[in-house]
Design a protein around this motif. Structure first.
Motif: not given
Length: 186
Positions: A33-44
């Motif tokens: 869940t913590r990993f998934v929480a990073t993905l929006d920022g990483v995509q940007a």
């Protein structure tokens, strides 16, 4: 499938044996869940890299290679660290609030993605690997070299996915919808 995985891994990670060697801590739903929480920022961040013309080079550096373990996120972290220190620092700033170093984030991402792919493969086409493995070897020899390499890579990836740890697969089930949304947004 191989092209989709390579493109997704490179895009998310920079726009950001089946088990990862040396990993002893179990993958938990909380960690996933913590990993998934990073993905929006990483995509940007990845979109910025793309606009700056850096994404193509990183995609080449992070694309899974035949015979290597499936480690797209770890490979992306390594590529950023070696060739793009400023971008690596930006990634570090994005993943730190979720409690990750970039190396930890990469290792967790590799496991999450492998488990995710295992779940998707089982749901969409559980017989795909058996079909690929049953292919007559002479058919592979008749393929153009690039296609043969892609097929061999797809078979290797399918085998890695088939051997994804069951505990990792259980851990990511609660975040499958979130991962689907990330995949679809690419």
């Amino acid at each position: 499938m191989m092209r989709t995985i390579a493109a997704f891994a490179a895009a998310v990670a920079v726009i950001a044996g089946p088990a990862i060697a040396g990993e002893t801590a179990p993958l938990t739903t909380e960690t996933a869940t913590r990993f998934v929480a990073t993905l929006d920022g990483v995509q940007a961040l990845g979109k910025e890299f793309d606009a700056e013309g850096k994404l193509d080079a990183l995609e080449v550096e992070t694309k899974p290679k035949l015979g290597e373990e499936f480690k797209p996120y770890s490979n992306a972290v390594t590529a950023l660290k070696a060739g793009y220190p400023a971008e690596h620092a930006r990634l570090a700033a994005l993943v730190k609030p979720q409690g990750f170093s970039t190396e930890e984030w990469g290792a967790v991402g590799d496991r999450v993605m492998l488990a995710y792919l295992a779940e998707k493969m089982e749901a969409q086409d559980p017989g795909a690997l058996a079909q690929m493995e049953a292919m007559d070897p002479s058919m592979m020899e008749m393929m153009p070299p690039q296609m043969r390499e892609q097929m061999a890579g797809a078979i290797a990836l399918a085998k890695a996915v088939r051997n994804a740890p069951e505990d990792d697969r259980k851990a990511i089930k609660p975040v499958m919808a979130d991962l689907d949304a990330v995949m679809e947004s690419e």
